[in-house]
Design a protein around this motif. Structure first.
Motif, mmCIF file in Angstrom:
data_model
loop_
_atom_site.group_PDB
_atom_site.id
_atom_site.type_symbol
_atom_site.label_atom_id
_atom_site.label_comp_id
_atom_site.label_asym_id
_atom_site.label_seq_id
_atom_site.Cartn_x
_atom_site.Cartn_y
_atom_site.Cartn_z
ATOM 1 N N ILE A 104 137.750 17.260 53.373
ATOM 2 C CA ILE A 104 136.325 17.420 53.662
ATOM 3 C C ILE A 104 135.941 16.661 54.925
ATOM 4 O O ILE A 104 135.202 17.168 55.783
ATOM 5 N N LYS A 105 136.452 15.447 55.068
ATOM 6 C CA LYS A 105 136.097 14.630 56.229
ATOM 7 C C LYS A 105 136.629 15.222 57.527
ATOM 8 O O LYS A 105 136.015 15.050 58.594
ATOM 9 N N LEU A 106 137.755 15.913 57.459
ATOM 10 C CA LEU A 106 138.321 16.541 58.655
ATOM 11 C C LEU A 106 137.720 17.911 58.940
ATOM 12 O O LEU A 106 137.950 18.481 60.005
ATOM 13 N N SER A 107 136.966 18.450 57.990
ATOM 14 C CA SER A 107 136.365 19.771 58.187
ATOM 15 C C SER A 107 135.248 19.709 59.212
ATOM 16 O O SER A 107 134.505 18.735 59.293
ATOM 17 N N ARG A 108 135.114 20.774 59.994
ATOM 18 C CA ARG A 108 134.062 20.864 61.004
ATOM 19 C C ARG A 108 133.169 22.073 60.792
ATOM 20 O O ARG A 108 132.148 22.227 61.460
ATOM 21 N N GLY A 109 133.555 22.951 59.883
ATOM 22 C CA GLY A 109 132.830 24.189 59.687
ATOM 23 C C GLY A 109 131.585 24.034 58.834
ATOM 24 O O GLY A 109 131.407 23.055 58.115
ATOM 25 N N LYS A 110 130.735 25.048 58.908
ATOM 26 C CA LYS A 110 129.522 25.090 58.095
ATOM 27 C C LYS A 110 129.875 25.284 56.619
ATOM 28 O O LYS A 110 129.240 24.708 55.732
ATOM 29 N N TYR A 111 130.902 26.086 56.377
ATOM 30 C CA TYR A 111 131.339 26.378 55.015
ATOM 31 C C TYR A 111 132.781 25.916 54.845
ATOM 32 O O TYR A 111 133.655 26.271 55.635
ATOM 33 N N VAL A 112 133.028 25.132 53.797
ATOM 34 C CA VAL A 112 134.343 24.525 53.591
ATOM 35 C C VAL A 112 135.052 25.202 52.415
ATOM 36 O O VAL A 112 134.565 25.174 51.285
ATOM 37 N N HIS A 113 136.209 25.774 52.712
ATOM 38 C CA HIS A 113 137.027 26.410 51.679
ATOM 39 C C HIS A 113 138.293 25.584 51.513
ATOM 40 O O HIS A 113 139.139 25.538 52.412
ATOM 41 N N ILE A 114 138.413 24.903 50.379
ATOM 42 C CA ILE A 114 139.610 24.122 50.098
ATOM 43 C C ILE A 114 140.579 24.972 49.278
ATOM 44 O O ILE A 114 140.235 25.461 48.203
ATOM 45 N N LEU A 115 141.766 25.147 49.817
ATOM 46 C CA LEU A 115 142.830 25.872 49.136
ATOM 47 C C LEU A 115 143.958 24.901 48.812
ATOM 48 O O LEU A 115 144.368 24.124 49.673
#
Length: 295
Positions: A104-115
């Motif tokens: 999550i902390k490395l995500s930059r997008g508006k919507y976060v999809h964790i797989l």
């Protein structure tokens, strides 16, 4: 003076997620692939995302590796992604929840999809999710239906739909609080939702159930009854190992106790009791002793 405590492997409260400092050129999607010794299946996951890739400016794709030792994950990412997929490896194994927090902390997008590294989605998944977010802009997360697959990728069970039509999920308590009725691969969560509610905590099994209920208690959920995500069942999965020790039973009983605090007061006791019975049915007789420890 009290010595600083070591960082907990399993946080006792939701870790904070800070907002992005710069939202310039923010991609729409962050597809964050959490890997922990799932080398055998990872290439399938990576290829499935590359097939749905919407471009560098639109979709961030990144593998976050919890110090796997079952194969050269970094080389696989390089060979398969050919520079398109980012890679981060934890210096030491930190556990599922902390690895998800890193995603999550490395995500930059508006919507976060964790797989997770052994799961994947089908064509149309991101189109359906984006349509839900656009139609229902106030929701905290959106998800599709899913199916369980085996080691070879063959479907073994389709989850029963929670509703007949797409839209806002009605009666969230019955739909997601009584039992886990979705899987990580099927859900996309707004980054701003994580910023408001924090990351995963409490237990390494049932962690996504807790997050789903936490979101539903603070915001609406959007849903489409199409099977567009896969959750793989195999012998090396974390939940399979936990079944051998009973640790997942202890974790899920703890999650039920955490979820209780999210429920409306008028149904809290009833739903809590029903969740215990559902869990008892699923794991009886091994659960009999553990179930008595739920508050």
């Amino acid at each position: 003076m009290r010595k600083p405590e070591l960082r907990e492997r399993i946080p006792s409260r939701p870790p904070l997620i800070s907002p992005l400092h710069d939202e310039t050129d923010q991609p729409v999607w962050s597809v964050m692939i959490a890997v922990d010794n799932t080398f055998t299946y990872l290439n399938t996951t990576l290829l499935s995302i590359l097939e749905l890739d919407q471009g560098i400016g639109v979709m961030q794709i990144m593998v976050v590796d919890d110090a796997s030792d079952d194969g050269d994950v970094e080389q696989l990412v390089k060979d398969t992604g050919k520079g398109r997929i980012g890679y981060f490896r934890q210096p030491n194994k930190i556990g599922r929840l902390r690895n998800l927090e890193t995603c999550i902390k490395l995500s930059r997008g508006k919507y976060v999809h964790i797989l997770y590294g052994d799961n994947y989605v089908m064509p149309g998944f991101y189109d359906e999710i984006l349509s839900l977010f656009n139609e229902f802009p106030r929701v905290g997360a959106a998800f599709t239906e899913f199916q369980y697959i085996n080691e070879r990728g063959n479907p073994i069970w389709k989850h029963q739909p929670l509703a007949k039509e797409r839209g806002l999920l009605k009666n969230w308590v019955k739909a997601v609080a009584l039992r886990q009725n979705t899987e990580p691969s099927a859900m996309v969560i707004k980054r701003t939702t994580y910023e408001k509610l924090g990351s995963f905590f409490g237990a390494e099994h049932g962690e996504f159930w807790e997050m789903t209920v936490r979101i539903a208690a603070h915001a609406e959920l959007a849903y489409v009854p199409k099977v567009l995500a896969n959750f793989r069942i195999h012998g090396k999965a974390l939940h399979s190992e936990a079944l051998k020790t009973g640790r997942n039973i202890d974790d899920i009983t703890k999650i039920i106790g955490i979820i209780r605090a999210y429920l409306p007061l008028d149904v809290r006791d009833e739903v809590n009791a029903m969740s215990k019975k559902i869990l008892l049915t699923a794991f009886c007789p091994a659960l009999t002793q553990s179930i008595s420890r739920i508050g």
